[in-house]
Design a protein around this motif. Sequence first.
Motif, PDB file in Angstrom:
ATOM      1  N   PHE A 162     -40.162   1.091 -16.494  1.00 19.29           N
ATOM      2  CA  PHE A 162     -39.876  -0.223 -17.081  1.00 19.29           C
ATOM      3  C   PHE A 162     -40.511  -0.369 -18.459  1.00 19.29           C
ATOM      4  CE2 PHE A 162     -41.118  -4.679 -17.757  1.00 19.29           C
ATOM      5  CZ  PHE A 162     -39.864  -5.275 -17.744  1.00 19.29           C
ATOM      6  N   GLN A 163     -41.724   0.127 -18.621  1.00 20.16           N
ATOM      7  CA  GLN A 163     -42.402  -0.006 -19.908  1.00 20.16           C
ATOM      8  C   GLN A 163     -41.680   0.803 -20.987  1.00 20.16           C
ATOM      9  OE1 GLN A 163     -44.920  -2.104 -20.501  1.00 20.16           O
ATOM     10  NE2 GLN A 163     -44.723  -1.580 -22.668  1.00 20.16           N
ATOM     11  N   GLN A 164     -41.251   2.015 -20.646  1.00 19.39           N
ATOM     12  CA  GLN A 164     -40.511   2.820 -21.614  1.00 19.39           C
ATOM     13  C   GLN A 164     -39.185   2.160 -21.985  1.00 19.39           C
ATOM     14  OE1 GLN A 164     -40.097   6.738 -19.974  1.00 19.39           O
ATOM     15  NE2 GLN A 164     -42.249   7.274 -20.282  1.00 19.39           N
ATOM     16  N   THR A 165     -38.516   1.572 -20.990  1.00 20.34           N
ATOM     17  CA  THR A 165     -37.258   0.887 -21.276  1.00 20.34           C
ATOM     18  C   THR A 165     -37.477  -0.314 -22.187  1.00 20.34           C
ATOM     19  OG1 THR A 165     -36.443   1.553 -19.086  1.00 20.34           O
ATOM     20  CG2 THR A 165     -35.251  -0.193 -20.221  1.00 20.34           C
ATOM     21  N   LEU A 166     -38.535  -1.085 -21.927  1.00 20.29           N
ATOM     22  CA  LEU A 166     -38.848  -2.235 -22.762  1.00 20.29           C
ATOM     23  C   LEU A 166     -39.192  -1.801 -24.187  1.00 20.29           C
ATOM     24  CD1 LEU A 166     -39.253  -5.297 -22.905  1.00 20.29           C
ATOM     25  CD2 LEU A 166     -41.622  -4.939 -22.179  1.00 20.29           C
ATOM     26  N   ASP A 167     -39.958  -0.727 -24.315  1.00 18.21           N
ATOM     27  CA  ASP A 167     -40.302  -0.221 -25.651  1.00 18.21           C
ATOM     28  C   ASP A 167     -39.062   0.259 -26.396  1.00 18.21           C
ATOM     29  OD1 ASP A 167     -42.930  -0.763 -25.053  1.00 18.21           O
ATOM     30  OD2 ASP A 167     -43.424   1.299 -24.490  1.00 18.21           O
ATOM     31  N   PRO A 173     -25.944   9.354 -24.466  1.00 18.84           N
ATOM     32  CA  PRO A 173     -27.291   9.120 -23.936  1.00 18.84           C
ATOM     33  C   PRO A 173     -27.888  10.301 -23.195  1.00 18.84           C
ATOM     34  CG  PRO A 173     -25.808   7.321 -23.392  1.00 18.84           C
ATOM     35  CD  PRO A 173     -24.971   8.425 -23.912  1.00 18.84           C
ATOM     36  N   PHE A 174     -27.051  11.240 -22.706  1.00 16.94           N
ATOM     37  CA  PHE A 174     -27.557  12.329 -21.877  1.00 16.94           C
ATOM     38  C   PHE A 174     -27.648  13.647 -22.631  1.00 16.94           C
ATOM     39  CE2 PHE A 174     -25.031   9.532 -18.959  1.00 16.94           C
ATOM     40  CZ  PHE A 174     -26.133   8.868 -18.454  1.00 16.94           C
ATOM     41  N   GLY A 202     -29.514  17.329 -20.895  1.00 12.63           N
ATOM     42  CA  GLY A 202     -28.631  18.418 -20.508  1.00 12.63           C
ATOM     43  C   GLY A 202     -27.232  18.022 -20.111  1.00 12.63           C
ATOM     44  N   GLY A 203     -26.837  16.767 -20.298  1.00 12.10           N
ATOM     45  CA  GLY A 203     -25.494  16.345 -19.947  1.00 12.10           C
ATOM     46  C   GLY A 203     -25.482  15.407 -18.749  1.00 12.10           C
ATOM     47  N   PHE A 204     -24.294  14.892 -18.452  1.00 10.22           N
ATOM     48  CA  PHE A 204     -24.153  13.902 -17.386  1.00 10.22           C
ATOM     49  C   PHE A 204     -24.468  14.508 -16.021  1.00 10.22           C
ATOM     50  CE2 PHE A 204     -21.684  11.544 -14.228  1.00 10.22           C
ATOM     51  CZ  PHE A 204     -22.019  10.237 -14.537  1.00 10.22           C
ATOM     52  N   THR A 205     -23.929  15.693 -15.737  1.00 11.00           N
ATOM     53  CA  THR A 205     -24.141  16.311 -14.425  1.00 11.00           C
ATOM     54  C   THR A 205     -25.605  16.667 -14.198  1.00 11.00           C
ATOM     55  OG1 THR A 205     -21.889  17.208 -14.512  1.00 11.00           O
ATOM     56  CG2 THR A 205     -23.400  18.182 -12.912  1.00 11.00           C
ATOM     57  N   ALA A 206     -26.251  17.231 -15.221  1.00 13.56           N
ATOM     58  CA  ALA A 206     -27.667  17.581 -15.084  1.00 13.56           C
ATOM     59  C   ALA A 206     -28.525  16.339 -14.866  1.00 13.56           C
ATOM     60  CB  ALA A 206     -28.131  18.339 -16.327  1.00 13.56           C
ATOM     61  N   THR A 207     -28.209  15.250 -15.557  1.00 12.63           N
ATOM     62  CA  THR A 207     -28.952  13.999 -15.354  1.00 12.63           C
ATOM     63  C   THR A 207     -28.725  13.453 -13.954  1.00 12.63           C
ATOM     64  OG1 THR A 207     -28.658  13.532 -17.711  1.00 12.63           O
ATOM     65  CG2 THR A 207     -29.367  11.716 -16.303  1.00 12.63           C
ATOM     66  N   LEU A 261     -25.331   3.021 -14.713  1.00 13.77           N
ATOM     67  CA  LEU A 261     -26.039   1.881 -15.307  1.00 13.77           C
ATOM     68  C   LEU A 261     -26.696   2.267 -16.629  1.00 13.77           C
ATOM     69  CD1 LEU A 261     -27.769   0.341 -12.149  1.00 13.77           C
ATOM     70  CD2 LEU A 261     -25.795  -0.565 -13.372  1.00 13.77           C
ATOM     71  N   MET A 262     -27.311   3.450 -16.663  1.00 13.63           N
ATOM     72  CA  MET A 262     -27.915   3.925 -17.904  1.00 13.63           C
ATOM     73  C   MET A 262     -26.864   4.117 -18.991  1.00 13.63           C
ATOM     74  SD  MET A 262     -30.513   6.727 -16.230  1.00 13.63           S
ATOM     75  CE  MET A 262     -30.794   7.520 -17.803  1.00 13.63           C
ATOM     76  N   LEU A 263     -25.698   4.613 -18.599  1.00 14.01           N
ATOM     77  CA  LEU A 263     -24.636   4.874 -19.570  1.00 14.01           C
ATOM     78  C   LEU A 263     -24.105   3.573 -20.170  1.00 14.01           C
ATOM     79  CD1 LEU A 263     -22.920   7.163 -20.778  1.00 14.01           C
ATOM     80  CD2 LEU A 263     -21.299   6.818 -18.916  1.00 14.01           C
ATOM     81  N   ILE A 264     -23.798   2.590 -19.320  1.00 13.23           N
ATOM     82  CA  ILE A 264     -23.273   1.310 -19.815  1.00 13.23           C
ATOM     83  C   ILE A 264     -24.333   0.593 -20.660  1.00 13.23           C
ATOM     84  CG2 ILE A 264     -22.408  -0.941 -19.130  1.00 13.23           C
ATOM     85  CD1 ILE A 264     -20.425   1.284 -18.665  1.00 13.23           C
ATOM     86  N   ALA A 265     -25.580   0.628 -20.214  1.00 16.20           N
ATOM     87  CA  ALA A 265     -26.644  -0.041 -20.963  1.00 16.20           C
ATOM     88  C   ALA A 265     -26.855   0.595 -22.336  1.00 16.20           C
ATOM     89  CB  ALA A 265     -27.949  -0.010 -20.167  1.00 16.20           C
TER      90      ALA A 265
END
Length: 368
Positions: free
Chosen positions: A63-68, A40-41, A45-50, A289-293
């Motif tokens: 929220f709208q981008q996530t829903l889309d 996902p990252f 640029g990777g996990f650390t950069a995120t 949370l972003m990674l698991i999702a």
Amino acid sequence: MLLLLLLPGAARAESPASLTEGVEEIVAGLDTAGLETAEPFAATGGFTATLLSIARGELTLDFQQTLDLVTAQLLSAVRKSLWRLTRLVAPAMIWAILRRLSGKGSEAGKVVCQLWVCVFLTQDLTEHIALCTGAVKRMNDGMQFLFPLLLTMMAAVGGTSGSALMQPAVVASASAMTGIIQQLTVPLATAAAILTMLCHLGEGLRLQRLASFTMQCATWTLGVCFTVFIGVLTTRAVTAAALDGVTLRTAKYAMSNFIPVVGSLFADTVDTLVGSGLLVQGALGVTGLMLIASWAMAPLCQTLASAMLYRLASALMQPVSDGPLTGCIHDFGRVLMLLFIIQLCAAAMFLMLIAQLIAVSSMTFMMR
């Protein structure tokens, strides 16, 4: 005399630049090698950069981008699974049309049609079971990297007792629930699917109640394990937050009153350091949370799309096809929905675990 010697020195104060440097220093000390190349990252640029971008406030979740994104993923899964609907409906429709045109039905043709559908059902069952177990295993392996980082940051912001208290219980409950899902719940769902095919397509086999009981057992094991996990997580979180909050308040009071002259300044400096660590831990939690999702989204959408299409196939076949074949496809859609719930519960367990660790640290910092 000491104050007179310090008069020529320049005064210093904490600045946003030094706070940013502190955040970067904390992030640099974390061992994120196992998550650096996470899918996902790749765009950030990777996990650390995120992680750094979220800690600085440069990257936020819309929220709208996530829903889309979820909607697009689900529609893509539906489009990719349309061939399942075609290969289930086509043989039943062809057999029904030939039977209506000829005015009589052939037992051999009926058996061939049922076997054709059974082959497709078995292929789909194997694929979705592998998808379910793979998703649960991937999330569990990812948490093996995330959980030590979260506990380290919890200890860094003053939750030493909380990290020591939550580690054995939470790790044991999460591992136990993952093991029960893989070793008991998924096999029960597989057995329910096989019994469903046998009781609908096998002449003289009355296994409907056994299939229903097997599916209920799978649901019960999942519900009991999830309830126990929530109970363990909640009780440990409340105890850990109260214990560390009292400890921090005691330490701050001791520094402010028993260290002469600079005690209060030193206590405020400790608060600043703890706040920096809390900022990094919040960013780490959001990144987790972003990674698991992201790991759970694709399997969930694919299983849900297949279950919906199975229900649609049974609805389209009911006016022209025979009852057992339609009932088999309808009940098989229930089995796929059970696999969807299994993946959803596993993802919810890990998401709640990450959120609870962040909440415990926040409660500890507030109760100080």
